[in-house]
Design a protein around this motif. Sequence first.
Motif, mmCIF file in Angstrom:
data_model
loop_
_atom_site.group_PDB
_atom_site.id
_atom_site.type_symbol
_atom_site.label_atom_id
_atom_site.label_comp_id
_atom_site.label_asym_id
_atom_site.label_seq_id
_atom_site.Cartn_x
_atom_site.Cartn_y
_atom_site.Cartn_z
ATOM 1 N N ALA A 797 33.674 31.972 -16.261
ATOM 2 C CA ALA A 797 32.526 31.143 -16.959
ATOM 3 C C ALA A 797 31.870 30.691 -15.595
ATOM 4 O O ALA A 797 30.501 31.094 -15.542
ATOM 5 C CB ALA A 797 32.764 30.190 -17.702
ATOM 6 N N ALA A 798 32.133 30.136 -14.603
ATOM 7 C CA ALA A 798 31.610 29.826 -13.487
ATOM 8 C C ALA A 798 30.943 30.951 -12.803
ATOM 9 O O ALA A 798 29.858 31.059 -12.332
ATOM 10 C CB ALA A 798 32.285 28.761 -12.544
ATOM 11 N N VAL A 799 31.741 31.892 -12.501
ATOM 12 C CA VAL A 799 31.515 33.186 -11.689
ATOM 13 C C VAL A 799 30.414 33.765 -12.439
ATOM 14 O O VAL A 799 29.212 34.391 -11.809
ATOM 15 C CB VAL A 799 32.911 34.027 -11.666
ATOM 16 C CG1 VAL A 799 32.434 35.354 -10.987
ATOM 17 C CG2 VAL A 799 33.822 33.266 -10.584
ATOM 18 N N LYS A 800 30.370 33.827 -14.026
ATOM 19 C CA LYS A 800 29.465 34.774 -14.363
ATOM 20 C C LYS A 800 28.171 33.984 -14.550
ATOM 21 O O LYS A 800 27.249 35.013 -14.216
ATOM 22 C CB LYS A 800 30.044 34.651 -16.035
ATOM 23 C CG LYS A 800 28.828 35.510 -16.917
ATOM 24 C CD LYS A 800 29.230 35.217 -18.488
ATOM 25 C CE LYS A 800 28.910 33.576 -18.706
ATOM 26 N NZ LYS A 800 28.866 33.360 -20.159
ATOM 27 N N ALA A 801 27.971 32.757 -14.513
ATOM 28 C CA ALA A 801 26.828 31.947 -14.441
ATOM 29 C C ALA A 801 26.197 32.359 -12.808
ATOM 30 O O ALA A 801 24.825 32.605 -12.802
ATOM 31 C CB ALA A 801 27.242 30.538 -14.535
ATOM 32 N N GLU A 802 26.877 32.186 -11.835
ATOM 33 C CA GLU A 802 26.337 32.563 -10.736
ATOM 34 C C GLU A 802 25.966 33.867 -10.630
ATOM 35 O O GLU A 802 24.958 34.330 -10.024
ATOM 36 C CB GLU A 802 27.183 32.269 -9.396
ATOM 37 C CG GLU A 802 26.886 32.738 -8.002
ATOM 38 C CD GLU A 802 27.927 32.119 -7.046
ATOM 39 O OE1 GLU A 802 27.513 32.499 -6.084
ATOM 40 O OE2 GLU A 802 29.015 31.708 -7.537
ATOM 41 N N GLY A 805 22.697 35.140 -12.578
ATOM 42 C CA GLY A 805 21.368 34.912 -11.973
ATOM 43 C C GLY A 805 21.176 35.789 -10.507
ATOM 44 O O GLY A 805 19.958 35.966 -10.304
ATOM 45 N N ARG A 806 22.126 36.250 -9.810
ATOM 46 C CA ARG A 806 22.026 37.018 -8.834
ATOM 47 C C ARG A 806 21.792 38.472 -8.957
ATOM 48 O O ARG A 806 21.089 39.022 -8.452
ATOM 49 C CB ARG A 806 23.380 36.658 -7.829
ATOM 50 C CG ARG A 806 22.877 37.336 -6.430
ATOM 51 C CD ARG A 806 24.001 37.188 -5.567
ATOM 52 N NE ARG A 806 24.327 35.671 -5.319
ATOM 53 C CZ ARG A 806 25.471 35.047 -4.681
ATOM 54 N NH1 ARG A 806 26.250 35.681 -4.140
ATOM 55 N NH2 ARG A 806 25.426 33.663 -4.419
ATOM 56 N N TYR A 807 22.613 38.951 -10.180
ATOM 57 C CA TYR A 807 22.564 40.289 -10.436
ATOM 58 C C TYR A 807 22.341 40.394 -11.917
ATOM 59 O O TYR A 807 22.919 40.561 -12.640
ATOM 60 C CB TYR A 807 23.832 40.984 -10.044
ATOM 61 C CG TYR A 807 24.384 41.033 -8.649
ATOM 62 C CD1 TYR A 807 23.675 41.682 -7.816
ATOM 63 C CD2 TYR A 807 25.232 39.962 -8.408
ATOM 64 C CE1 TYR A 807 24.108 41.650 -6.453
ATOM 65 C CE2 TYR A 807 25.701 40.002 -7.073
ATOM 66 C CZ TYR A 807 25.252 40.703 -5.923
ATOM 67 O OH TYR A 807 25.764 40.578 -4.728
ATOM 68 N N LEU A 811 25.729 43.768 -16.605
ATOM 69 C CA LEU A 811 26.619 43.105 -17.616
ATOM 70 C C LEU A 811 27.362 41.924 -17.396
ATOM 71 O O LEU A 811 28.380 41.989 -16.267
ATOM 72 C CB LEU A 811 27.324 44.275 -18.553
ATOM 73 C CG LEU A 811 26.346 45.053 -19.391
ATOM 74 C CD1 LEU A 811 27.455 46.193 -19.907
ATOM 75 C CD2 LEU A 811 25.620 44.514 -20.250
ATOM 76 N N TRP A 812 27.221 40.848 -17.860
ATOM 77 C CA TRP A 812 28.120 39.507 -17.496
ATOM 78 C C TRP A 812 28.483 39.132 -18.784
ATOM 79 O O TRP A 812 28.133 38.024 -19.394
ATOM 80 C CB TRP A 812 27.293 38.467 -16.836
ATOM 81 C CG TRP A 812 26.828 39.153 -15.364
ATOM 82 C CD1 TRP A 812 25.767 39.742 -15.126
ATOM 83 C CD2 TRP A 812 27.768 39.339 -14.333
ATOM 84 N NE1 TRP A 812 25.792 40.139 -13.784
ATOM 85 C CE2 TRP A 812 26.850 40.149 -13.378
ATOM 86 C CE3 TRP A 812 28.968 39.387 -13.988
ATOM 87 C CZ2 TRP A 812 27.264 40.589 -12.092
ATOM 88 C CZ3 TRP A 812 29.508 39.820 -12.542
ATOM 89 C CH2 TRP A 812 28.574 40.263 -11.703
ATOM 90 N N PRO A 813 29.645 39.728 -19.694
ATOM 91 C CA PRO A 813 29.984 39.290 -20.742
ATOM 92 C C PRO A 813 30.605 37.757 -20.984
ATOM 93 O O PRO A 813 31.342 37.522 -19.889
ATOM 94 C CB PRO A 813 30.513 40.184 -21.696
ATOM 95 C CG PRO A 813 31.476 40.932 -20.206
ATOM 96 C CD PRO A 813 30.368 40.830 -19.432
ATOM 97 N N ASP A 814 30.595 37.218 -22.204
ATOM 98 C CA ASP A 814 31.355 35.841 -22.228
ATOM 99 C C ASP A 814 32.738 36.063 -22.494
ATOM 100 O O ASP A 814 33.634 35.344 -22.168
ATOM 101 C CB ASP A 814 30.826 35.360 -23.432
ATOM 102 C CG ASP A 814 29.471 34.956 -23.282
ATOM 103 O OD1 ASP A 814 28.816 34.399 -21.996
ATOM 104 O OD2 ASP A 814 28.737 34.605 -24.362
#
Length: 830
Positions: A797-802, A805-807, A811-814
Amino acid sequence: MTLPIDEALPRLAQTLAENARAVLVAPPGAGKTTRVPLALLECGWRGDGKIVVLEPRRLAARAAAERMSSLAGDRLGETVGLKVRMQSLSGPKTRIEVVTEGVFARMILDDPSLEGVAAVLFDEFHERSLDADLGLALALDAQAALRPDLRLLVMSATLDGARVSRLMQDAPVVESQGRAFPVETVHLGRDPRERIEEAGFRAIRRALAEQPGSLLVFLPGQAEILRLAGKLEESLNDPSVEICPLYGSMERAAQDRAIRPAPEGRRKIVLATSIAETSITIDGVRVVIDCGLVRAPRFEPDLGLTRLETLRVSRAAADQRRGRAGRTQPGVCYRLWEEAATGALPAFAQPEILAADLSGLLLDLAAWGARDPNELLWLDPPPAPACAEGRALLQELGALDADGAITPRGKAMRRLPLPPRLARMALQAESFGQGEKACELAVVLTERGLGGDSPDLGERLERFLRENSPRAKDGRRLAHGWKHGLRDAARELGDRRGERTLSPGALVALAFPDRVARGRGKPGDFLMANGRAASLEPHLPLAKATMLGVAEIAGRAGASRIVAAAELEEAEFEALFGAEILTRDETRFDPASGSLRRREARRFGALTLAERNLAVEPTLESARILARGAAAFGIDRLNWSKAQRQLRERVAFLRQAFTGAFAGEDNPWPDLSEAALAKNPEEWLAPFLLGRQKLDEIDGENFDAALSALIPWDLARRLEAEAPTHFVTPAGSRIALDYGAAEGPVLAARVQEFYGLSTHPCLAGGRVPLTLHLLSPAHRPIQITRDLPGFWRGSWAAVKAEMKGRYPRHLWPDDPAGAAPTTRAKPRGT
């Protein structure tokens, strides 16, 4: 004149009346050497038997015999006789016979019962020469078996009397306190870089200025004595001072001149080796200058080679030397070392038996009937390595058989009073009709100084044969006497090879074939057949010789200096040693070129006499040599392909995984590490190198075949299943695995390719999780994990949030475990 020993003489006489063995301990100057034998003449147990007195050196023996003759009131050769090498003065009236220790050893070996001898006195036994130890061992054995009435007396100044007493079955010890005048000790020190004669010269100048009386200067050897004598003669210019060298190889007249008192109103400077430490008194000496060094032979059993080394004196020897200044009056001793260094000196000199070539002793023991030295009594038993080397040499010379018994050749060699090598040389030379020349050379080799001191033995032999000095004449008579015994011994052996002229170099080579030396291109630089380097001063004519027969060397192993040698012509060497020269076809690996080289070489020991290059043949042996060369070069430096290196890493991974999972069971996976492969290249690599001659000819085909042989078919199948080369991601990418990483097999790919994967990929049959390097769309690491499901549930979850925003285009699924994997960015509009 009363001497300190006189008070102990009645006790000694009584002790020997009641015991067949005794020990007498008396300090230097007590008078034991001359007083004791004369006193024992009056003992009833003596009957009509002789008293034999052993001295360590000829000079001491002659001085003792002459002094006792004077005290007895007749001429030398009457009541008191003398038997030393090159001199014998005895007659029917002789009752005391002074002999050197070497003469006594031959005497008892020739007549074990010592018929006509009532007592044997071992004087100055503390010097512990090899002959003295042998003589005492034989005398104790003869006394026990043949002559229980024979008296044995060991006399010494600095000796552990209790230890000798135990050796002689608790023989009683008689002690004399003696008398010595006080001696002041002055420590002058010396710069270790300074030549010893330079330091000695300064000390002499100081002593002459500060002290009256004559000087006794102890130096290591003849060379230092002659250099210092020359410097004194040039510099002193004082007619009242007489300079007198004193060493063993001097003429008797010159030795007598050195030990005589200085004339009234004059003083002398005696420059001496350790020959002046004991046994003789030099009247008028009240100043001693001690350099603190001694030159001694040291035997190297692994090479069968004896070399002269300069060593520090022992504390006992230093005390003996110091005591020479207080024999007749108070004196002074100047020591050329610092006072603090005295404590670091060894307590006693090493007994010769512990550092000598024992081949002669073992031959004597075999003649005595003792094949094992331990059958006799020794104060210090002969060391096993030196005994093994000596026995091997004697068997090589044909003097002993395989069981250690003396052979007819060994008995023939013993008829000559020479070391075994020289005796063998003389016998072989006699078979060529050159026996007398060999005997003459043997005299030059065993009598120091005869013929001069040139390293060239040919030159010394010629001078010896021309000299008219008494010592040279005695030496030629000695050689002539040996010739008769040699002729009889050779006749008994039946040796005859026809007439042949032998040069001095050839004779030396017959005695010391292991020391045949060959020049190495630079004048004075030689290699001996035993593999050791040796050198001559390059300006000497002998330094330019192609080959040498070397008889003696000095110095330490890294800097051996040739002391005595003779030129050896190659043709003569070939004629004498042709049967022992080996011709070898040698293929070797040349590290410089990384290739095989083949040469035909003619060798004698470590010497290469001739060689030529040949073409390398494609044999299994040459393949093995190349394989060993490859291992020495470095297994991992060879031309492995990327796939072959990965194969080795995959096998290493499975080998480690098996060990961790099945500890204690035999690991089926081979060890393909560099260290393991370097141990046995002949087995795994050589069979696939037939026809190859260079490292750069070893290619992938060779390694493929070698690895296939190391990995059986069943393991190869498991290898593909349990440690595949690639991993196919859920997105369909086929990515090579890295088995060389420290953390284990690694798979690196963008995180989007692992969407939809709810279980962590494993290797080694599911036992080892794959280390995943999850990458960003820019191929930068965002997470390293060995638990992918845990990562999805936890820090994703923390990695996805960062990352979102950067890429934002990706796709950054939950729920990545339920998402579809992809290798693309998010389509436009989604």
